[in-house]
Design a protein around this motif. Structure first.
Motif, PDB file in Angstrom:
ATOM      1  N   UNK A  99       0.330   1.060   5.067  1.00 56.32           N
ATOM      2  CA  UNK A  99       1.562   1.194   4.277  1.00 56.32           C
ATOM      3  C   UNK A  99       2.708   1.262   5.278  1.00 56.32           C
ATOM      4  N   UNK A 100       3.699   0.377   5.116  1.00 57.54           N
ATOM      5  CA  UNK A 100       4.833   0.373   6.057  1.00 57.54           C
ATOM      6  C   UNK A 100       5.846   1.458   5.704  1.00 57.54           C
TER       7      UNK A 100
ATOM      8  N   UNK B 172      -2.048   3.334  -0.653  1.00 61.24           N
ATOM      9  CA  UNK B 172      -3.493   3.444  -0.444  1.00 61.24           C
ATOM     10  C   UNK B 172      -4.110   4.130  -1.652  1.00 61.24           C
ATOM     11  N   UNK B 173      -5.322   3.722  -2.040  1.00 62.10           N
ATOM     12  CA  UNK B 173      -5.963   4.411  -3.163  1.00 62.10           C
ATOM     13  C   UNK B 173      -6.311   5.844  -2.757  1.00 62.10           C
ATOM     14  N   UNK B 174      -5.995   6.803  -3.633  1.00 57.69           N
ATOM     15  CA  UNK B 174      -6.253   8.210  -3.292  1.00 57.69           C
ATOM     16  C   UNK B 174      -7.010   8.921  -4.382  1.00 57.69           C
ATOM     17  N   UNK B 175      -7.790   9.918  -3.960  1.00 53.43           N
ATOM     18  CA  UNK B 175      -8.534  10.722  -4.923  1.00 53.43           C
ATOM     19  C   UNK B 175      -7.587  11.707  -5.585  1.00 53.43           C
ATOM     20  N   UNK B 176      -8.120  12.392  -6.569  1.00 53.48           N
ATOM     21  CA  UNK B 176      -7.326  13.382  -7.297  1.00 53.48           C
ATOM     22  C   UNK B 176      -6.850  14.494  -6.385  1.00 53.48           C
TER      23      UNK B 176
ATOM     24  N   UNK C 150     -13.003   2.814  -2.367  1.00 50.52           N
ATOM     25  CA  UNK C 150     -12.235   1.760  -3.045  1.00 50.52           C
ATOM     26  C   UNK C 150     -11.860   0.652  -2.062  1.00 50.52           C
ATOM     27  N   UNK C 151     -11.460   1.054  -0.840  1.00 46.02           N
ATOM     28  CA  UNK C 151     -11.109   0.040   0.153  1.00 46.02           C
ATOM     29  C   UNK C 151     -12.337  -0.812   0.487  1.00 46.02           C
TER      30      UNK C 151
ATOM     31  N   UNK D 224       3.489   3.891   8.149  1.00 44.46           N
ATOM     32  CA  UNK D 224       3.606   5.189   7.467  1.00 44.46           C
ATOM     33  C   UNK D 224       2.219   5.795   7.261  1.00 44.46           C
ATOM     34  N   UNK D 225       1.300   5.012   6.718  1.00 41.64           N
ATOM     35  CA  UNK D 225      -0.074   5.486   6.514  1.00 41.64           C
ATOM     36  C   UNK D 225      -1.043   4.360   6.848  1.00 41.64           C
ATOM     37  N   UNK D 226      -2.167   4.729   7.408  1.00 39.99           N
ATOM     38  CA  UNK D 226      -3.155   3.734   7.829  1.00 39.99           C
ATOM     39  C   UNK D 226      -4.544   4.197   7.397  1.00 39.99           C
ATOM     40  N   UNK D 227      -5.339   3.281   6.915  1.00 39.27           N
ATOM     41  CA  UNK D 227      -6.748   3.587   6.670  1.00 39.27           C
ATOM     42  C   UNK D 227      -7.595   2.427   7.183  1.00 39.27           C
TER      43      UNK D 227
END
Lengths: 565, 565
Positions: free
Chosen positions: B502-503, B545-549, B557-558, B481-484
């Motif tokens: 994120x799966x 995943x950690x995200x900003x505002x 963070x990663x 779903x999402x990759x970083x």
């Protein structure tokens, strides 16, 4: 695209062309506004898209954005080689064709001023303009060289072929010599966004024509405003019916490129050809005065369109009959108002959601009004006449739809000045507004309606009769094709309206030997619509109305005729 | 419109309201550019059209253009009465709601600087911004007052009711006292178009946030550019998903008003609510980062739309999978790229006519590129790193799609400066270009593609691996779903890529107890698409995943997490 057409070798850009000018010395965050670089971006984003098509001539030409940009670069270098320096005027004398489209970019790229000359003027008039503008070079179409026979200014003749051997092509090719070496980077950015862009001479009805000089900043903004108002996009195709020499084509030469649209040029207003393009070339937009619109809707080639075409109408208010005819064809009229001095369209009559419930007649009455400031324009006001030449405190007339005042405008798209005429400029800018010379009322909904040019108002028995209002009402007679009304002196009332009427072809026979009968009927028709003082006292049937080179009815000629009666 | 809603008495304009400011002292033909007067024209042309709708709250509010303009005038006078002077900063701390829409006009009308504060920051961060900006007044939503508990600055709290009794309404009503007497004429036009417009603090990943100050001229032009690019018109309805405090809502608070469109505000990103508006409120446009777009297309309320909605995607490249999902729903993604410092979107990836013949995968690869300068932007370049701090002669990288350089921009929509930070400004503007800090390649078709932030590049065995490129390829795995991807130190290669994934919910169960199996499969998948040095060495499945505002993935963070491994 014509499969047979090949641009000249020199019109083909080099591989790895860079579309960026040198920006040395410029701030990172304030770039001078200028419409010329629109072509650089269009060529960078859509290099292979058709930019200019010129199909209806012996030698048709079709330029993609990449090729067209190269030709413009060639023109800029050719001009510089010919001695053109920043601020110099370059005259352009041609009907609509690639030459004048090129000129709107190439001359600005050389930091010079585009000076379009109306092709319908006489040699002495052209001579005056060339002299007054101090033009250093003339770019002229082969059909109009008789206009400059005794002029001693370097001249490039264009045979409108786009092929090698055409002197204009040789001129461009000479410019290309510098391209490989210098490219776009070699052309300096004009640092002053308020420098002159286009110098257009108004076809003054009295006295010498005045040179209206617009600014680069104003041209950039006006062009973008026209893109937004018209929702022109890269999907659009614009047909050049309006002459490009008329008020810089209302800035559409740049607007179409900003939008990355396709432009089709036609050398003359040819109604069957217009319909050919409407029906077969994907036309989405065009501009024209009502007289041209009348020609379009009445042409036998006309038929309902498969999809809506947007028609910008300016120069006079469209009548209910014309609006109805346009809409039945699938043409959506957009009524705008402006002057050469206001960079073309300045106000627009915005149709309102609730107008949908009105009858055509009601809607047409509202649509005939000149409107409100368009997106980029800034301020439009209707004010009481100033007390004297030093009065700079204007008072708005009430928004009552009745009180007549003068239309004043201000904003970025207003001209820079009347070239070499500080006195006329001072007068036109009294109180830091541009004085249009048009008289108008202000309606409660904020919409202005021009009732007349100051000099066209008819004062009958002390009452002010608007010749435009009378024309609009007389035009509703089913047999009238075109109407113009001027004042004629009257022993009792001072002045009374006289109407000149062109009959619709299908009704002309009926009145052929009975002009008096038509006059009686038209006056009776007028009495149902107008106050007595505004009803025409005289009606004259004519075969055609005298028109200026830009298609405006020449009331001065009608007045001269009236004076002899 | 909600039949129950009535604007406060003070929000109703007087009869015969005039929408013109005093222009004494201004030239007739150079008017300072400023986005605030868009509201004056919109109210003059479409007074009764719905301007702002705020429906999804206990006390819904609906403002027509005439009423909204009056509220903005009231705000301007209230600010002036509160001691706000030209150039002062006024902080705004609120989610999307009428307050922040008002502020984008009312604060500029008072010639002050809008200082939006991200509501997701901590009290110390907010405190720093208020202090650094020197804000003289705070307009704050009732839900965020805890952010300023120990702040000693005059504050107006808004309960987001639009009803009498709300302290914000009392503040506006106080301003109305001056309206009858002074009206719009009483508010001075800001004569300097390069004065500050909005001061936005970037959520700096290292060190203190920097205050990006944009200009009025840039804001005016950027807003118009967004109207043209998005073809926003009076027929459009814009849904506020992007927080308006984020880079001044990419100038859309003004763009929508320039176009006389309708705006719908929502306090939070609520996917079912978004779909309610997509399906029932005539939404035509919205903006959002890919992460928000992913949320939209995966929400159970989603279904194919009856007509196309245009979605501006920025912040990261949309994946093929996302593009496909959006298009299947009837959402047309428009990929743009920019920074707070560039006034929001600066480049756009323009789809080309011939892309229609490509497969989705091919097209998505092209669409994921950052594009070319948009209509108003001016110059975007990719250049070799400067030799040193004094090097101002940048050399473009070749347009080969391979050579990596830094993205530089310049033009009117670039920020004025980093507020009160001349050293950072000097660095950012070295050589009269804005240095984005983003690394990119330049493709032969003139399109740039960001390969990474300078600091996100992974140097593996001497090879530069773009974390963005790796993420794009890994995202094509049907279970992702999402990759970083970030760098993790490696004894042999220096650095190697580590992927956080994120799966998709429907596939999560399969790998629940077999993370290693998924890692093996994803790495095998990567090997078919990427060179060895760019294949992830490690894969970790995470819930989120950690995200900003502002919704950006926080790679800092990663990296911190990776450092502890």
């Amino acid at each position: 695209m014509d499969a047979d057409f090949r641009p000249t070798r020199e019109s083909t850009p080099p591989p790895n062309v860079s579309y960026q000018q040198s920006v040395l010395g410029l701030a990172p965050n304030v770039h001078p506004l200028n419409p010329f670089p629109f072509i650089l971006r269009a060529a960078a984003v859509y290099p292979d898209k058709l930019a200019v098509a010129h199909p209806d001539v012996t030698h048709p030409a079709f330029y993609t954005y990449a090729v067209w940009a190269q030709r413009i670069q060639n023109m800029a270098y050719a001009l510089i080689q010919a001695g053109i320096r920043p601020g110099d005027r370059v005259a352009v004398i041609t009907p609509n064709c690639p030459l004048i489209a090129d000129a709107h970019f190439g001359i600005l790229a050389a930091r010079a001023i585009v000076t379009p000359v109306n092709t319908r003027l006489t040699p002495p008039e052209v001579s005056y303009i060339l002299e007054h503008s101090g033009s250093k070079l003339i770019l002229i179409d082969r059909d109009f060289t008789h206009l400059i026979e005794n002029i001693n200014i370097p001249t490039v003749v264009c045979h409108d072929t786009g092929r090698a051997g055409d002197p204009y092509e040789s001129f461009l090719s000479a410019g290309r010599v510098f391209s490989a070496e210098k490219g776009w980077t070699g052309l300096e950015v004009e640092p002053d966004e308020n420098a002159g862009a286009v110098l257009c001479y108004t076809s003054g009805t009295t006295g010498r024509p005045k040179g209206v000089l617009t600014t680069l900043r104003g041209s950039y903004l006006a062009a973008i405003g026209n893109v937004v108002e018209g929702q022109i996009s890269r999907e659009s195709t614009y047909l050049w019916i309006l002459p490009m020499f008329h008020a810089a084509g209302w800035t559409y030469p740049w607007a179409n490129v900003f939008a990355c649209a396709t432009q089709i040029t036609m050398r003359s207003v040819d109604y069957p050809l217009i319909w050919k393009h409407f029906l077969n070339s994907g036309v989405t937009h065009y501009c024209g005065a009502p007289t041209v619109q009348i020609g379009i809707v009445n042409d036998p080639a006309g038929r309902p369109l498969p999809r809506i075409i947007s028609a910008v109408v300016a120069g006079a208010a469209p009548t209910a009959h014309l609006i109805s005819q346009l809409e039945q064809m699938g043409i959506k009229p957009v009524h705008v108002y402006g002057l050469t001095e206001t960079g073309g369209p300045f106000t627009r009559c915005y149709d309102q959601p609730h107008w949908k419930t009105l009858t055509l007649e009601q809607r047409a009455k509202l649509m005939a009004r000149q409107g409100q400031s368009s997106v980029i324009a800034q301020d439009t006001r209707v004010v009481y006449p100033p007390q004297d030449e030093n009065d700079e405190e204007f008072r708005d007339v009430p928004k009552d739809g009745r009180t007549v005042g003068e239309v004043l405008m201000r904003g970025n798209i207003i001209m820079k000045e009347y070239f070499r005429d500080p006195e006329a400029t001072r007068k036109a800018f009294q109180g830091r507004h541009f004085h249009s010379g048009d008289l108008a009322v202000w309606h409660p909904d904020g919409v202005i309606q021009v009732v007349d040019r100051s000099k066209d108002l008819i004062i009958s028995g002390g009452e002010n009769a608007s010749s435009l209002a009378i024309e609009l009402e007389l035009s509703s007679h089913p047999h009238a094709l075109e109407v113009s009304v001027v004042a004629r002196s009257h022993p009792k009332w001072g002045e009374r309206p006289m109407a000149f009427v062109v009959l619709r072809p299908e009704h002309a026979a009926k009145w052929k030997d009975n002009h008096g009968g038509f006059a009686t009927e038209l006056i009776r028709h007028a009495r149902t619509l107008l106050p007595g003082f505004a009803c025409p006292e005289w009606v004259q049937i004519v075969d055609e109305l005298p028109k200026s080179s830009t298609g405006k009815i020449l009331k001065t000629d009608l007045r001269k005729a009236v004076a002899k009666l």
